[in-house]
Write an enzyme that holds these catalytic residues in place. Structure first.
Site, PDB file in Angstrom:
ATOM      1  N   ASP A   6       3.713  -2.197  17.696  1.00  0.00           N
ATOM      2  CA  ASP A   6       2.920  -3.052  18.615  1.00  0.00           C
ATOM      3  C   ASP A   6       1.992  -2.524  19.727  1.00  0.00           C
ATOM      4  OD1 ASP A   6       4.328  -3.634  20.572  1.00  0.00           O
ATOM      5  OD2 ASP A   6       4.933  -5.592  20.004  1.00  0.00           O
ATOM      6  N   SER A   7       0.892  -3.028  20.148  1.00  0.00           N
ATOM      7  CA  SER A   7       0.143  -2.247  21.258  1.00  0.00           C
ATOM      8  C   SER A   7       0.448  -2.616  22.491  1.00  0.00           C
ATOM      9  CB  SER A   7      -1.221  -2.878  20.750  1.00  0.00           C
ATOM     10  OG  SER A   7      -1.545  -4.240  21.220  1.00  0.00           O
ATOM     11  N   GLY A   8       1.299  -3.637  22.924  1.00  0.00           N
ATOM     12  CA  GLY A   8       1.521  -4.307  24.009  1.00  0.00           C
ATOM     13  C   GLY A   8       0.371  -5.416  24.333  1.00  0.00           C
ATOM     14  N   GLY A   9      -0.493  -5.755  23.270  1.00  0.00           N
ATOM     15  CA  GLY A   9      -1.227  -7.010  23.400  1.00  0.00           C
ATOM     16  C   GLY A   9      -0.533  -8.373  23.296  1.00  0.00           C
ATOM     17  N   ASP A  38      -5.077  -5.715  22.007  1.00  0.00           N
ATOM     18  CA  ASP A  38      -6.089  -6.852  21.809  1.00  0.00           C
ATOM     19  C   ASP A  38      -5.775  -7.974  23.030  1.00  0.00           C
ATOM     20  OD1 ASP A  38      -3.442  -7.311  20.766  1.00  0.00           O
ATOM     21  OD2 ASP A  38      -4.446  -9.119  19.409  1.00  0.00           O
ATOM     22  N   GLN A  98      -8.713 -11.757  15.922  1.00  0.00           N
ATOM     23  CA  GLN A  98      -8.344 -13.151  16.861  1.00  0.00           C
ATOM     24  C   GLN A  98      -9.252 -14.111  16.523  1.00  0.00           C
ATOM     25  OE1 GLN A  98      -5.920 -13.678  18.558  1.00  0.00           O
ATOM     26  NE2 GLN A  98      -4.809 -11.731  18.887  1.00  0.00           N
ATOM     27  N   GLY A 146      -2.701 -14.280  16.899  1.00  0.00           N
ATOM     28  CA  GLY A 146      -3.039 -15.254  17.427  1.00  0.00           C
ATOM     29  C   GLY A 146      -2.447 -16.382  16.850  1.00  0.00           C
ATOM     30  N   ASP A 152       6.321 -10.143  10.224  1.00  0.00           N
ATOM     31  CA  ASP A 152       7.273  -9.921  10.994  1.00  0.00           C
ATOM     32  C   ASP A 152       7.729 -11.206  12.114  1.00  0.00           C
ATOM     33  OD1 ASP A 152       6.441  -9.283  14.409  1.00  0.00           O
ATOM     34  OD2 ASP A 152       4.950  -9.403  13.089  1.00  0.00           O
ATOM     35  N   CYS A 200      24.039 -14.616  -2.039  1.00  0.00           N
ATOM     36  CA  CYS A 200      23.489 -13.173  -1.146  1.00  0.00           C
ATOM     37  C   CYS A 200      24.303 -11.972  -1.194  1.00  0.00           C
ATOM     38  CB  CYS A 200      23.362 -13.763   0.376  1.00  0.00           C
ATOM     39  SG  CYS A 200      22.821 -12.520   1.512  1.00  0.00           S
ATOM     40  N   CYS A 205      24.689  -9.772   1.328  1.00  0.00           N
ATOM     41  CA  CYS A 205      24.756  -9.410   2.649  1.00  0.00           C
ATOM     42  C   CYS A 205      26.403  -8.942   3.002  1.00  0.00           C
ATOM     43  CB  CYS A 205      24.162  -9.986   3.843  1.00  0.00           C
ATOM     44  SG  CYS A 205      24.941 -11.269   4.071  1.00  0.00           S
ATOM     45  N   CYS A 256      28.140 -12.302   3.439  1.00  0.00           N
ATOM     46  CA  CYS A 256      28.454 -12.968   2.297  1.00  0.00           C
ATOM     47  C   CYS A 256      29.596 -12.485   1.343  1.00  0.00           C
ATOM     48  CB  CYS A 256      27.212 -13.400   1.714  1.00  0.00           C
ATOM     49  SG  CYS A 256      26.079 -14.644   2.792  1.00  0.00           S
ATOM     50  N   HIS A 270      22.705 -11.358   7.842  1.00  0.00           N
ATOM     51  CA  HIS A 270      22.545 -12.247   6.753  1.00  0.00           C
ATOM     52  C   HIS A 270      21.306 -12.862   6.748  1.00  0.00           C
ATOM     53  CE1 HIS A 270      22.691 -15.743   3.993  1.00  0.00           C
ATOM     54  NE2 HIS A 270      22.249 -16.661   5.124  1.00  0.00           N
TER      55      HIS A 270
END
Length: 394
Positions: free
Chosen positions: A114-117, A168, A210, A237, A287, A325, A327, A330, A356
């Site tokens: 990411d940009s830091g925005g 941004d 945005q 946003g 994300d 699952c 994982c 599990c 999990h």
């Protein structure tokens, strides 16, 4: 950028990358005939990202409590890191000395920074914003840190992730229309400055839409960012405190406005229902810090619910957490054992629950892709609700 029709991979190179493609391309492999859902493949220098896909967040070049081999076992393909926090520690120069972020953290798959925005929003009490950029007070030592669009690009180019996000301004919720107009104006001007200095051919730059909760500002921002003709486009946003109905409305209105032949990234969203709603409106990438945050607090995502493993009802429950699952938690352990680890405050409990939860979100996005390919997405996932047939597998 190669259009889906033109991006027809031939044989794979030794690195697993289709020959004849540019460093970045996006091909759509299947569509839902009743919604805007699609599945596809975003090709990067470090491998493909099959969409729709959840991307785990590794803020400081580490997904909290999870090793790289464990992370790979969850089905993760692309992982996020945070430009602002890596700039604070260890510093982009240290990462560059190590050969870039992939080598530094030992993850050889695709990476996004990411940009830091977002810290413009999340650290609002510690920063000052003007047209030049943002001046932060370091939460570590109070030192002044200035990040401009140009500086954000320089840091991200040194980090060397496959995808860099434009700098941004993410307005808070609620914000007045005039405040959002100003934030959108800066976001668009900063995007032009990011494009002017970004020069790594092996790193894709994504722009960010945005506009807050104002439909006309969202439409205008989508138009401006799409006109920049970048390899991918994100919508920011959202998930900043607004009612979930507002998020759904933004997704419905903005999704159809994004360039069809680019990956669409909805930032900061990782709940099952919201990802399903977004996929139904043409979004591909997601994300969220939610799965590991829940894991660190002793909670698991099971059957579309959040289970608190501290609860006494699990003390004598010797069944798997989720029999469907695969994982580590599990496969090898029981609810009673996980309850014991959480109540004993053993670090292993946090790791197992984080694994999990990550696996659950990745399985969910993979299942949506499979449903799109099989023509059942509209019945099973659009929109996904806890009492729908799809919920019974989660």
């Amino acid at each position: 950028m190669v259009s889906p029709a033109a991006a027809s991979p031939v044989t794979a190179s030794p690195a697993g990358r289709p020959q004849g493609l540019p460093p970045f391309s996006f091909e759509i492999t299947a569509r839902c005939t009743r919604t805007r859902a699609r599945c596809g493949c975003f090709h990067t220098p470090h491998g493909p990202v099959h969409t729709p896909r959840f991307m785990p967040v590794g803020t400081a070049a580490s997904v909290k409590g999870v090793s790289v081999p464990q992370l790979a076992d969850t089905g993760a393909e692309m992982v996020l890191a945070n430009t602002y926090h890596l700039h604070l520690m260890p510093g982009e120069a240290v990462v560059a000395e190590a050969g870039g972020l992939h080598r530094f953290m030992g993850w050889q798959g695709p990476l996004l920074t990411d940009s830091g925005g977002y810290q413009v929003f999340s650290l609002g009490a510690l920063n000052r914003i003007d047209d030049q950029g943002v001046t932060f007070r370091s939460p570590r030592d109070g030192a002044r840190i200035a990040i401009t669009p140009e500086r954000s690009m320089q840091i991200q180019m040194e980090l060397g992730a496959d995808v860099a996000m434009a700098f941004d301004q993410c307005p808070p919720w609620p914000a007045t229309e005039s405040e959002v107009i100003e934030a959108s104006r800066r976001t668009h001007a900063w995007l032009e400055r990011c494009i002017a200095v970004h020069s790594r051919p092996d790193q894709a730059l994504f722009g960010i839409v945005q506009g807050g909760c104002y439909p006309h500002l969202r439409r205008e921002s989508a138009r401006v960012v799409a006109s920049m003709d970048l390899p991918g486009i994100a919508v920011g946003g959202v998930s900043v405190g607004e009612p979930v109905e507002e998020m759904h409305r933004i997704v419905r209105e903005v999704g159809p406005l994004l360039p069809e032949d680019r990956p669409h990234y909805l930032m900061g969203v990782g709940s099952l229902r919201e990802m399903a709603v977004a996929v139904a409106h043409g979004f591909d990438l997601f994300d969220c810090v939610l799965p590991t945050r829940l894991g660190r607090h002793g909670a698991a995502l099971v059957g579309g619910e959040r289970w608190n493993l501290r609860n006494a009802r699990f003390r004598h429950d010797h069944t798997p957490l989720d029999a469907s699952c695969s994982c580590l938690a599990c496969r090898l352990h029981t609810r009673a054992y996980l309850h014991h680890l959480v109540r004993s405050e053993e670090m292993l409990g946090r790791t197992l629950l984080s694994l999990h939860n990550l696996t659950t979100l990745l399985r969910f996005t993979t299942a949506m892709a499979q449903a799109i390919g099989e023509g059942t997405f509209a019945e099973d996932f659009a929109p996904w609700q806890p009492d729908s047939p799809a919920a019974h597998t989660w």
